[in-house]
Scaffold this motif. Structure first.
Motif, PDB file in Angstrom:
ATOM      1  N   TYR B 142       0.805  -1.232   0.000  1.00 61.33           N
ATOM      2  CA  TYR B 142       0.000   0.000   0.000  1.00 61.33           C
ATOM      3  C   TYR B 142       0.834   1.276   0.000  1.00 61.33           C
ATOM      4  O   TYR B 142       0.394   2.296  -0.486  1.00 61.33           O
ATOM      5  CB  TYR B 142      -0.969  -0.010   1.174  1.00 61.33           C
ATOM      6  N   THR B 143       2.039   1.239   0.587  1.00 55.98           N
ATOM      7  CA  THR B 143       2.837   2.469   0.512  1.00 55.98           C
ATOM      8  C   THR B 143       3.763   2.442  -0.685  1.00 55.98           C
ATOM      9  O   THR B 143       4.406   3.428  -1.002  1.00 55.98           O
ATOM     10  CB  THR B 143       3.704   2.663   1.766  1.00 55.98           C
ATOM     11  N   LYS B 144       3.841   1.282  -1.360  1.00 60.08           N
ATOM     12  CA  LYS B 144       4.663   1.119  -2.558  1.00 60.08           C
ATOM     13  C   LYS B 144       6.146   1.359  -2.306  1.00 60.08           C
ATOM     14  O   LYS B 144       6.880   1.642  -3.243  1.00 60.08           O
ATOM     15  CB  LYS B 144       4.203   2.058  -3.697  1.00 60.08           C
ATOM     16  N   ILE B 145       6.586   1.301  -1.065  1.00 64.09           N
ATOM     17  CA  ILE B 145       8.032   1.428  -0.886  1.00 64.09           C
ATOM     18  C   ILE B 145       8.675   0.093  -1.237  1.00 64.09           C
ATOM     19  O   ILE B 145       8.028  -0.947  -1.222  1.00 64.09           O
ATOM     20  CB  ILE B 145       8.441   1.868   0.547  1.00 64.09           C
ATOM     21  N   HIS B 146       9.934   0.155  -1.565  1.00 62.85           N
ATOM     22  CA  HIS B 146      10.628  -1.057  -2.002  1.00 62.85           C
ATOM     23  C   HIS B 146      10.703  -2.045  -0.834  1.00 62.85           C
ATOM     24  O   HIS B 146      11.013  -1.655   0.287  1.00 62.85           O
ATOM     25  CB  HIS B 146      12.025  -0.693  -2.488  1.00 62.85           C
ATOM     26  N   PRO B 147      10.439  -3.344  -1.106  1.00 68.00           N
ATOM     27  CA  PRO B 147      10.453  -4.332  -0.026  1.00 68.00           C
ATOM     28  C   PRO B 147      11.781  -4.364   0.727  1.00 68.00           C
ATOM     29  O   PRO B 147      11.799  -4.649   1.925  1.00 68.00           O
ATOM     30  CB  PRO B 147      10.204  -5.663  -0.740  1.00 68.00           C
ATOM     31  N   PHE B 148      12.870  -4.064   0.036  1.00 65.00           N
ATOM     32  CA  PHE B 148      14.173  -4.034   0.705  1.00 65.00           C
ATOM     33  C   PHE B 148      14.154  -3.023   1.851  1.00 65.00           C
ATOM     34  O   PHE B 148      14.585  -3.313   2.969  1.00 65.00           O
ATOM     35  CB  PHE B 148      15.248  -3.655  -0.332  1.00 65.00           C
ATOM     36  N   ARG B 229      -2.363  -7.558 -12.556  1.00 66.66           N
ATOM     37  CA  ARG B 229      -3.454  -6.703 -12.103  1.00 66.66           C
ATOM     38  C   ARG B 229      -4.543  -6.607 -13.178  1.00 66.66           C
ATOM     39  O   ARG B 229      -5.723  -6.768 -12.902  1.00 66.66           O
ATOM     40  CB  ARG B 229      -2.921  -5.314 -11.782  1.00 66.66           C
ATOM     41  N   VAL B 230      -4.089  -6.374 -14.417  1.00 65.04           N
ATOM     42  CA  VAL B 230      -5.050  -6.251 -15.519  1.00 65.04           C
ATOM     43  C   VAL B 230      -5.818  -7.553 -15.722  1.00 65.04           C
ATOM     44  O   VAL B 230      -6.978  -7.556 -16.107  1.00 65.04           O
ATOM     45  CB  VAL B 230      -4.317  -5.839 -16.816  1.00 65.04           C
ATOM     46  N   ALA B 231      -5.160  -8.685 -15.425  1.00 68.10           N
ATOM     47  CA  ALA B 231      -5.839  -9.968 -15.588  1.00 68.10           C
ATOM     48  C   ALA B 231      -6.703 -10.304 -14.380  1.00 68.10           C
ATOM     49  O   ALA B 231      -7.176 -11.414 -14.243  1.00 68.10           O
ATOM     50  CB  ALA B 231      -4.816 -11.071 -15.836  1.00 68.10           C
ATOM     51  N   GLY B 232      -6.905  -9.343 -13.481  1.00 68.00           N
ATOM     52  CA  GLY B 232      -7.856  -9.550 -12.397  1.00 68.00           C
ATOM     53  C   GLY B 232      -7.258 -10.018 -11.093  1.00 68.00           C
ATOM     54  O   GLY B 232      -7.994 -10.352 -10.174  1.00 68.00           O
ATOM     55  N   VAL B 233      -5.922 -10.070 -10.991  1.00 70.12           N
ATOM     56  CA  VAL B 233      -5.313 -10.472  -9.726  1.00 70.12           C
ATOM     57  C   VAL B 233      -5.359  -9.285  -8.770  1.00 70.12           C
ATOM     58  O   VAL B 233      -4.994  -8.171  -9.133  1.00 70.12           O
ATOM     59  CB  VAL B 233      -3.849 -10.913  -9.941  1.00 70.12           C
ATOM     60  N   LYS B 234      -5.824  -9.531  -7.544  1.00 67.86           N
ATOM     61  CA  LYS B 234      -5.823  -8.461  -6.552  1.00 67.86           C
ATOM     62  C   LYS B 234      -4.431  -8.395  -5.948  1.00 67.86           C
ATOM     63  O   LYS B 234      -4.131  -9.061  -4.945  1.00 67.86           O
ATOM     64  CB  LYS B 234      -6.895  -8.700  -5.512  1.00 67.86           C
ATOM     65  N   VAL B 235      -3.592  -7.609  -6.578  1.00 65.63           N
ATOM     66  CA  VAL B 235      -2.160  -7.622  -6.278  1.00 65.63           C
ATOM     67  C   VAL B 235      -1.889  -7.297  -4.814  1.00 65.63           C
ATOM     68  O   VAL B 235      -1.140  -8.001  -4.139  1.00 65.63           O
ATOM     69  CB  VAL B 235      -1.414  -6.641  -7.206  1.00 65.63           C
ATOM     70  N   GLU B 236      -2.528  -6.245  -4.288  1.00 71.12           N
ATOM     71  CA  GLU B 236      -2.219  -5.789  -2.927  1.00 71.12           C
ATOM     72  C   GLU B 236      -2.547  -6.872  -1.901  1.00 71.12           C
ATOM     73  O   GLU B 236      -1.733  -7.193  -1.049  1.00 71.12           O
ATOM     74  CB  GLU B 236      -2.965  -4.493  -2.606  1.00 71.12           C
ATOM     75  N   LYS B 237      -3.754  -7.431  -2.002  1.00 71.21           N
ATOM     76  CA  LYS B 237      -4.155  -8.451  -1.030  1.00 71.21           C
ATOM     77  C   LYS B 237      -3.208  -9.640  -1.081  1.00 71.21           C
ATOM     78  O   LYS B 237      -2.825 -10.206  -0.055  1.00 71.21           O
ATOM     79  CB  LYS B 237      -5.574  -8.918  -1.314  1.00 71.21           C
TER      80      LYS B 237
END
Lengths: 501, 345
Positions: B142-148, B229-237
């Motif tokens: 949700y904050t889109k910061i890099h996982p590192f 995402r475009v193919a319908g995957v709820k990326v964030e969840k």
């Protein structure tokens, strides 16, 4: 130097499992534009990669200005006067235009210190040559794709090469930008440079090229002067058969409205877009690049947030916040940028087909029904005659046309009521193009509603029942099929006249 | 297209050994390593290396980092990274351990001296891991910061909390109903409970990745997040769930290791995240996302484990271990990249 500036003789190249080139020959004269043609997978790009040193050839001879050469890498090729504008752009988005233009050969004071002033001024001059007046300090990532393309062209020109290869240079350009490009090409030609021009667009070939060489399936078919050729004879050389009508429009019953959009807005992108889509209808969207057509569709599909307006399907208002909501409401979207938002490159063809419909295969205890999933995906894959070694092959190793067919299969599998297709045939070969056209027409005939964005005027005019024209984020007109003329649509696309409706 | 003669070959094709070896290069490396070690020990005149006890010991000592590898593999397939794993191990071990001590000890930490059954303490350990995972996942999604960066933050904070909570002291004298998970022997000492649990987890991981929608989503997100995402995957969840799985694995590793060693410790799991990431990487799970198999990951864990104990067995200084480990990580990735390049050409 002789008659030819570049001769590539009996070039062969094999990749594991494919004979990409089989003894092909290409002879290019100085001061001429030479079209290199063939369907996707014919070996055009491979030959060019052999020339500039990205691939090494298995057999064959390359003669440049009378001397045999074999470039180990692109830098050597560039220094010897062969430059290439690739189909896929590779800009460095967070650096400025001038950084991008001179990367790897920045003008310097002494050995280490950049000569920023010279860089800036040279950039300015170079941009002027290709008809751009942007500030060289602007970040490339903030420019439109079309402008990024022009920068690539400017870069290739700046190397002062004798042979310039252009691979689909107009695929993201508008008509006026294409005209500008053609001006540059003609000037380069008159300066005695040879241009190898790869394109699928017939009208461009006939407008700009002097000579054409055709490959088919990695083999040499023939070379002739353009003045001796016609569209039909060229297509016949490329595909080895007469092509069925390019736009096989099936007249079908236009049914009740299925999708209704009212006053859709997104500040900065588009405003007040309203239209109705009926069952069995193909609704075309025409306009220049940047007119906001893609953004409208992305908003309907939930890829962007909408700030105002409403969307109704079958009379009910939809609340779509993400693509999966849209898919649940039986709306599908074939996006414009196949690489960025389409394929999952490392995944198999099968996984790429089934991904959008995967929820249909979730059985008890969340276990996927693999058997049903592979069978149905393979069924649609076969229906669209996707050419792939196996279903498990990663999609990245397929040709562009076949990748696109995989994505079409993906959406067909979800059985959508409304399918949005954004530039469905960009960058794919004639054969695959006509197949995709007939798939779209058949879907409409089955009673689905189709929205088609296309920058190719003949395509959108050949396929659509109505065309909505947009200019700078606003609808400038809705044209019925009986009133289709290229002039009328272009006029609406280019000039922000009074709103027609 | 005109002809579709060579269009489709569905179903399974027979694969040659060469093709298998190229697809499973880590198993080839593993077998090679075992053979070399066997020969080396024979030459040295020591006892034969490949004995059941040896292998069993290797398994036991690698369960901790191994579970982390099982967890982080999901994260890496989704094109992320989790640096907080080692810290989560320490935090989960001291918190769950504190609930599973005799009253006298737990009173040092809890004024009221709360003691729960070992099983509840296990659940608490898993929950601590899961919660940190949820935090990691939410930050990334949700904050889109890099996982590192996100997990670098929780790595530091997690260890800090563990030290604060225990004031730097180990939490020892754990109750038997808690240590049993990591320290029970079956079949007369032939089978160890934590090895059994690891095998179970490996099966679950395989099941999730291959047989569920969640698993397919992980590969798609790692392969091309926007396309997914475009193919319908709820990326964030999905991202939140991926990091939560990884955190939970850390919690499990914490409980098992605390049980096996008899005490929980705020310095437990130090640098384990690197071992977990190394094992997954050697196992062919690419940092570029979208590819990776459980079998490869297990091979990676075993390569590291066998290397470690074999070098000790051969009497090689432990300083060399780290050097050899470093070389193997790089070589494994180089080999893997070459394979990928071959496929794309």
């Amino acid at each position: 130097m002789g008659e030819y500036v570049l001769e590539m003789l009996n070039v062969s190249k094999a990749f594991p499992g494919v004979q990409a080139l089989d003894g092909v020959t290409l002879r290019v004269r100085p001061g001429s534009v030479h079209a290199l043609m063939g369907e996707n997978g014919a070996g055009k790009s491979t030959l060019m990669k052999c020339l500039i040193g990205i691939n090494s050839m298995d057999e064959g001879t390359i003669i440049l200005r009378g001397e045999e050469v074999n470039f180990p890498d692109t830098i050597t090729a560039l220094n010897s006067g062969v430059s290439m504008i690739h189909q896929e752009l590779n800009p460095i988005p967070l650096r400025s235009i001038s950084d991008n233009l001179w990367v790897g050969r920045e003008p310097r004071k002494g050995k280490f210190v950049l000569d920023k002033k010279k860089m800036y001024e040279d950039s300015k001059a170079l941009l002027a040559q290709v008809g751009m007046d942007d500030d060289p300090e602007v970040l490339v990532g903030t420019l439109t794709v079309a402008k990024q393309q022009m920068i690539e062209i400017a870069k290739a020109v700046s190397y002062d090469a004798d042979v310039i290869i252009m691979d689909e240079p107009t695929s993201s350009l508008t008509d006026s930008e294409t005209d500008k490009l053609f001006e540059i090409i003609r000037r380069l030609r008159d300066e005695g440079k040879a241009i190898i021009y790869i394109s699928h667009k017939m009208d461009e070939i006939f407008e700009i090229c002097d000579e054409a060489t055709v490959f088919r399936d990695g083999k040499y078919v023939g070379t002739d002067f353009i003045k001796n050729l016609t569209t039909e004879s060229l297509i016949k050389m490329m595909v080895g058969r007469e092509l069925d009508a390019m736009f096989p429009k099936i007249d079908c019953e236009i049914g009740e409205p299925i999708l209704k959009v009212e006053n859709l807005s997104s500040p900065g992108w588009f405003a007040d877009v309203s239209f109705e889509l009926h069952r069995g209808e193909i609704l075309g969207f025409a306009g220049l690049v940047g007119a906001g057509r893609t953004e409208v569709m992305e908003t309907i599909f939930g890829m962007r947030e909408k700030s105002g307006g409403s969307i109704y399907k079958d009379g009910e208002e939809l609340d779509i916040t993400c693509p999966s909501d849209a898919i649940d409401n039986k709306i599908g979207m074939l996006t414009e940028d196949r690489r960025k938002t389409g394929i999952v490159p490392v995944s198999s063809v099968l996984d790429n087909i089934s991904i959008a419909n995967i929820k249909s295969y979730v059985g008890p205890a969340h276990v996927l029904n693999h058997k049903k999933m592979s069978e149905e995906a393979a069924e649609y894959g076969s229906k669209l005659s996707i050419k792939t070694p196996t279903w498990k092959t990663p999609i990245a190793s397929l040709s562009g046309g076949n990748q696109q067919k995989v994505l079409v299969a993906r959406w067909l599998l979800t059985d959508p009521d409304v399918l949005i297709v954004d530039e469905p045939t960009r960058g794919i070969d004639v054969g695959a193009k006509s197949e995709i056209h007939s798939i779209i027409t058949n879907l409409a005939a089955e009673g689905k509603g189709i929205i088609m964005i296309s920058s190719e005027m003949p395509e959108v005019m050949g396929m659509a029942d109505r065309i909505i024209v947009m200019h700078e984020g606003r609808m400038t007109g809705i044209v019925d099929r009986k009133d289709f003329t290229q002039e009328h649509i272009m006029e609406l696309a280019a000039l922000p006249t009074e709103k027609v409706r | 297209m005109t002809e579709n003669t060579h269009v489709i070959k569905s179903g399974k094709e027979k694969k040659s050994f060469g093709a298998w070896a190229s697809d499973n290069s880590m198993w080839v490396i593993l077998i090679g390593l075992i053979v070399i070690m066997c020969i080396a020990t024979l030459i040295k005149g020591g006892a034969f290396f490949l004995t059941y006890t040896n292998i069993s010991n290797i398994f036991q000592s690698e369960v901790g980092p191994g579970l982390l590898a099982m967890g982080v593999m999901f994260v890496i397939i989704s094109k992320g990274i989790d640096l907080s794993m080692g810290s989560v191990v320490s935090l989960a071990s001291v918190i769950s351990g504190a609930f599973a001590q005799d009253v006298a000890y737990s009173a040092r930490i809890f004024k009221s001296g709360l003691v729960v059954h070992g099983f509840i303490a296990l659940i608490i350990g898993l929950a601590v891991g899961c919660i940190v995972g949820l935090i990691n996942g939410s930050l990334v999604a949700y904050t889109k910061i890099h996982p590192f960066i996100a997990t670098l933050g929780t790595m530091s904070a997690g260890r800090g909390f563990a030290l604060l909570f225990t004031q730097g002291n180990p939490v020892s004298q754990l109750n038997k109903d808690f240590t049993q998970f990591g320290a029970t022997n079956y079949l007369g000492g032939k089978l160890h409970s934590n090895v059994l649990i690891f095998i179970l987890i490996a099966l679950i991981a395989w099941f999730i990745l291959n047989q569920t929608r969640f698993g397919r989503n992980i590969y798609a997100i790692g392969g091309n997040q926007e396309a997914a995402r475009v193919a319908g995957v709820k990326v964030e969840k999905n991202l939140v769930a991926i990091y939560a799985w990884c955190g939970t694995m850390c919690g499990l590793a914490a409980v098992l290791t605390a049980g096996r060693t008899g005490s929980a410790n705020p310095t437990l799991g130090l640098n384990w995240e690197l071992d977990g990431i190394a094992a997954a990487t050697i196992g062919g799970i690419s940092q570029n996302g979208g590819v990776g198999k459980v079998s490869g990951c297990i091979a990676g864990i075993l390569i590291l484990g066998i290397l470690k104990s074999a070098l000790i067995y051969l009497g090689v200084s432990s300083y060399y271990q780290e050097i050899v480990k470093g070389i193997i990580i790089v070589v494994a990735v180089v080999l893997d990249n070459r394979k990928m390049m071959g496929k794309q050409a």
